[in-house]
Motif scaffolding. Structure first.
Motif, PDB file in Angstrom:
ATOM      1  N   GLU A  93      75.029  49.268  71.522  1.00 25.84           N
ATOM      2  CA  GLU A  93      73.726  49.077  69.857  1.00 25.84           C
ATOM      3  C   GLU A  93      75.133  49.232  69.226  1.00 25.84           C
ATOM      4  OE1 GLU A  93      69.520  47.519  69.896  1.00 25.84           O
ATOM      5  OE2 GLU A  93      69.773  50.143  68.940  1.00 25.84           O
ATOM      6  N   HIS A  94      75.565  50.448  68.902  1.00 31.60           N
ATOM      7  CA  HIS A  94      75.552  50.105  67.467  1.00 31.60           C
ATOM      8  C   HIS A  94      76.177  51.379  67.112  1.00 31.60           C
ATOM      9  CE1 HIS A  94      75.968  51.553  63.557  1.00 31.60           C
ATOM     10  NE2 HIS A  94      75.797  52.832  63.161  1.00 31.60           N
ATOM     11  N   ILE A  95      78.162  51.697  66.891  1.00 32.64           N
ATOM     12  CA  ILE A  95      79.293  52.642  66.629  1.00 32.64           C
ATOM     13  C   ILE A  95      79.619  52.506  65.585  1.00 32.64           C
ATOM     14  CG2 ILE A  95      81.565  53.057  67.251  1.00 32.64           C
ATOM     15  CD1 ILE A  95      81.593  50.224  69.953  1.00 32.64           C
ATOM     16  N   SER A  96      79.959  53.908  65.110  1.00 35.61           N
ATOM     17  CA  SER A  96      79.810  54.613  63.872  1.00 35.61           C
ATOM     18  C   SER A  96      81.270  55.835  64.271  1.00 35.61           C
ATOM     19  CB  SER A  96      78.534  54.984  63.004  1.00 35.61           C
ATOM     20  OG  SER A  96      79.058  56.358  61.928  1.00 35.61           O
ATOM     21  N   GLY A  97      81.721  55.264  63.110  1.00 37.85           N
ATOM     22  CA  GLY A  97      82.908  55.640  63.062  1.00 37.85           C
ATOM     23  C   GLY A  97      84.609  55.097  62.803  1.00 37.85           C
ATOM     24  N   ASP A  98      85.855  55.804  63.014  1.00 36.14           N
ATOM     25  CA  ASP A  98      87.023  54.918  62.989  1.00 36.14           C
ATOM     26  C   ASP A  98      88.464  56.140  63.243  1.00 36.14           C
ATOM     27  OD1 ASP A  98      87.514  56.229  60.320  1.00 36.14           O
ATOM     28  OD2 ASP A  98      86.717  54.550  59.278  1.00 36.14           O
ATOM     29  N   ALA A  99      89.566  55.344  62.911  1.00 33.01           N
ATOM     30  CA  ALA A  99      90.161  56.389  63.493  1.00 33.01           C
ATOM     31  C   ALA A  99      90.181  58.204  62.471  1.00 33.01           C
ATOM     32  CB  ALA A  99      91.663  55.990  62.415  1.00 33.01           C
ATOM     33  N   VAL A 100      90.001  58.150  61.217  1.00 35.03           N
ATOM     34  CA  VAL A 100      89.434  59.169  60.505  1.00 35.03           C
ATOM     35  C   VAL A 100      88.379  60.371  60.732  1.00 35.03           C
ATOM     36  CG1 VAL A 100      90.815  58.885  59.160  1.00 35.03           C
ATOM     37  CG2 VAL A 100      89.147  58.395  58.308  1.00 35.03           C
ATOM     38  N   ASP A 101      87.521  59.139  61.813  1.00 32.01           N
ATOM     39  CA  ASP A 101      86.532  60.067  62.654  1.00 32.01           C
ATOM     40  C   ASP A 101      86.267  60.270  63.800  1.00 32.01           C
ATOM     41  OD1 ASP A 101      85.379  60.487  59.195  1.00 32.01           O
ATOM     42  OD2 ASP A 101      85.070  58.102  59.759  1.00 32.01           O
ATOM     43  N   ASP A 102      85.493  61.081  64.850  1.00 33.84           N
ATOM     44  CA  ASP A 102      84.793  61.014  65.471  1.00 33.84           C
ATOM     45  C   ASP A 102      83.634  59.937  65.584  1.00 33.84           C
ATOM     46  OD1 ASP A 102      87.076  63.204  66.837  1.00 33.84           O
ATOM     47  OD2 ASP A 102      85.836  64.410  65.685  1.00 33.84           O
ATOM     48  N   VAL A 103      83.957  59.301  66.933  1.00 33.90           N
ATOM     49  CA  VAL A 103      82.806  58.000  67.013  1.00 33.90           C
ATOM     50  C   VAL A 103      81.626  58.429  67.507  1.00 33.90           C
ATOM     51  CG1 VAL A 103      82.910  56.045  67.841  1.00 33.90           C
ATOM     52  CG2 VAL A 103      84.793  56.701  66.932  1.00 33.90           C
ATOM     53  N   SER A 104      80.778  58.295  66.615  1.00 32.77           N
ATOM     54  CA  SER A 104      79.282  57.812  67.374  1.00 32.77           C
ATOM     55  C   SER A 104      79.185  57.070  68.015  1.00 32.77           C
ATOM     56  CB  SER A 104      78.271  58.605  66.876  1.00 32.77           C
ATOM     57  OG  SER A 104      78.629  59.874  65.980  1.00 32.77           O
ATOM     58  N   VAL A 105      78.044  56.665  69.605  1.00 32.47           N
ATOM     59  CA  VAL A 105      77.666  55.667  69.255  1.00 32.47           C
ATOM     60  C   VAL A 105      76.105  55.967  69.992  1.00 32.47           C
ATOM     61  CG1 VAL A 105      78.262  54.323  71.761  1.00 32.47           C
ATOM     62  CG2 VAL A 105      80.102  55.150  71.158  1.00 32.47           C
ATOM     63  N   SER A 106      75.303  54.531  70.191  1.00 34.05           N
ATOM     64  CA  SER A 106      73.955  54.967  70.713  1.00 34.05           C
ATOM     65  C   SER A 106      73.795  53.233  70.635  1.00 34.05           C
ATOM     66  CB  SER A 106      73.135  55.397  69.540  1.00 34.05           C
ATOM     67  OG  SER A 106      73.369  54.212  68.391  1.00 34.05           O
ATOM     68  N   GLY A 107      71.785  53.571  71.796  1.00 37.98           N
ATOM     69  CA  GLY A 107      71.699  52.266  71.957  1.00 37.98           C
ATOM     70  C   GLY A 107      70.848  52.105  72.688  1.00 37.98           C
ATOM     71  N   PRO A 108      69.992  51.167  73.638  1.00 40.90           N
ATOM     72  CA  PRO A 108      68.912  51.724  74.915  1.00 40.90           C
ATOM     73  C   PRO A 108      70.102  52.049  76.351  1.00 40.90           C
ATOM     74  CG  PRO A 108      68.920  49.408  73.955  1.00 40.90           C
ATOM     75  CD  PRO A 108      70.409  50.423  72.913  1.00 40.90           C
ATOM     76  N   LEU A 109      68.995  52.192  76.683  1.00 46.52           N
ATOM     77  CA  LEU A 109      69.102  52.350  78.225  1.00 46.52           C
ATOM     78  C   LEU A 109      68.076  52.155  79.244  1.00 46.52           C
ATOM     79  CD1 LEU A 109      70.847  54.568  80.096  1.00 46.52           C
ATOM     80  CD2 LEU A 109      69.602  55.868  79.701  1.00 46.52           C
ATOM     81  N   TYR A 110      68.290  51.306  79.760  1.00 50.78           N
ATOM     82  CA  TYR A 110      67.969  50.583  80.915  1.00 50.78           C
ATOM     83  C   TYR A 110      67.848  51.219  82.121  1.00 50.78           C
ATOM     84  CZ  TYR A 110      66.844  47.518  77.201  1.00 50.78           C
ATOM     85  OH  TYR A 110      66.960  46.963  75.803  1.00 50.78           O
ATOM     86  N   VAL A 111      67.249  51.402  83.258  1.00 39.65           N
ATOM     87  CA  VAL A 111      67.013  52.272  84.445  1.00 39.65           C
ATOM     88  C   VAL A 111      66.292  51.702  85.401  1.00 39.65           C
ATOM     89  CG1 VAL A 111      67.051  54.737  85.559  1.00 39.65           C
ATOM     90  CG2 VAL A 111      67.503  54.404  83.138  1.00 39.65           C
ATOM     91  N   TRP A 112      66.451  51.043  86.347  1.00 37.37           N
ATOM     92  CA  TRP A 112      66.057  50.427  87.444  1.00 37.37           C
ATOM     93  C   TRP A 112      65.992  51.867  88.672  1.00 37.37           C
ATOM     94  CZ3 TRP A 112      69.440  47.791  84.522  1.00 37.37           C
ATOM     95  CH2 TRP A 112      68.686  46.380  84.389  1.00 37.37           C
ATOM     96  N   ALA A 113      64.688  52.555  88.531  1.00 43.06           N
ATOM     97  CA  ALA A 113      65.173  53.817  89.690  1.00 43.06           C
ATOM     98  C   ALA A 113      64.947  52.434  91.596  1.00 43.06           C
ATOM     99  CB  ALA A 113      63.960  54.487  89.516  1.00 43.06           C
TER     100      ALA A 113
END
Length: 269
Positions: free
Chosen positions: A246-266
């Motif tokens: 859902e969201h990507i933050s950072g570029d070539a001079v930063d270490d990238v962070s990623v986040s978003g929803p997780l859907y799990v079918w057990a």
């Protein structure tokens, strides 16, 4: 010398007396007087009328511009008339921005097939630390939890059921973290334009996910790791997991962070 009248001839009539001299004004004088007299009256009115113009008639009801008059309050303190509601904006003919990758992603269909429980929703993410701390992050897609261990050039000491590894490949002070699926796991990338559903995610999980330098934007986009896509996995517990990017933050001079929803079918017993 006149000839004397004969006997029996009546005498001639006496001559008319001369006409008296004309004393009335000529005709052009009447025209001049007819114009000059009203003009003098107008000038006198202008000169003396501005000092005392007399009462002015009140305007007729309803002729005053309502925009310049304050609305009279009602007895309850509310305005006597409601403000007109704004009209809804006209539909735009412009196409949506191509940079908003998440807007192109179809909504997730969380329908659970037979043999699986209703999809659970939680969050997942990648949160790198400075490379000088020599840590790597492991993410378990069964529930979105993550933990760290000492970095070992991308090798994992204790997988513990994790599916993803995020580690610093080098430590040059620039963005150098890489992401990959752990060995003997089923992880793949579900592209942004693919249906976000159980069947699509389970199929994408078998495609594999090799190392990717997230700080390289061009590499991310070429691989399809963009906002709106998802990482899919069939975990060691038989769970089908869909981790939406859902969201990507950072570029070539930063270490990238990623986040978003997780859907799990057990899987049900």
């Amino acid at each position: 010398m006149s000839t004397p009248a004969g006997p029996g001839t009546p005498p001639p009539p006496p001559p008319y007396p001369p006409s008296p001299p004309r004393t009335d004004p000529p005709r052009w004088a009447w025209w001049v007087g007819g114009i000059a007299i009203p003009l003098v009256g107008i000038l006198v009115t202008v000169a003396f009328g501005g000092k005392d113009s007399g009462p002015v008639a009140a305007p007729a009801p309803g002729t005053v511009d309502s925009a310049t008059q304050p609305a009279s309050p009602s007895p309850s303190g509310m305005p006597s008339s409601k403000e007109p509601e704004p009209e809804p904006p006209a539909p735009s003919d412009e196409a949506p921005s191509a940079s908003a990758s998440a807007s192109a992603s179809p909504a997730a269909d969380l329908t659970a097939p037979d043999g699986y429980a209703k999809a659970l929703s939680t969050m997942w993410g990648l949160a790198p630390v400075p490379c000088t701390q020599h840590e790597q992050q492991l993410i378990d897609l069964d529930d979105g939890t993550s933990r760290t261990e000492d970095e070992n050039n991308g090798a994992v000491q204790e997988p513990g059921g994790a599916e993803l590894l995020y580690w610093p490949d080098t430590c040059t002070g620039l963005g150098d973290y890489q992401l990959r699926a752990l060995p003997n796991t089923r992880v793949g990338l579900l592209r942004v334009d693919a249906p976000k559903s159980f069947d699509s995610c389970r199929a994408a999980a078998g495609t594999g996910f090799g190392a990717l330098a997230l700080s390289e934007r061009n590499d991310r986009e070429d691989r399809g790791f963009v906002e709106g896509a998802a990482l899919c996995s069939v975990t060691d517990k038989g769970t089908v997991a869909m981790a939406v990017i859902e969201h990507i933050s950072g570029d070539a001079v930063d270490d990238v962070s990623v986040s978003g929803p997780l859907y799990v079918w057990a899987a049900t017993p």
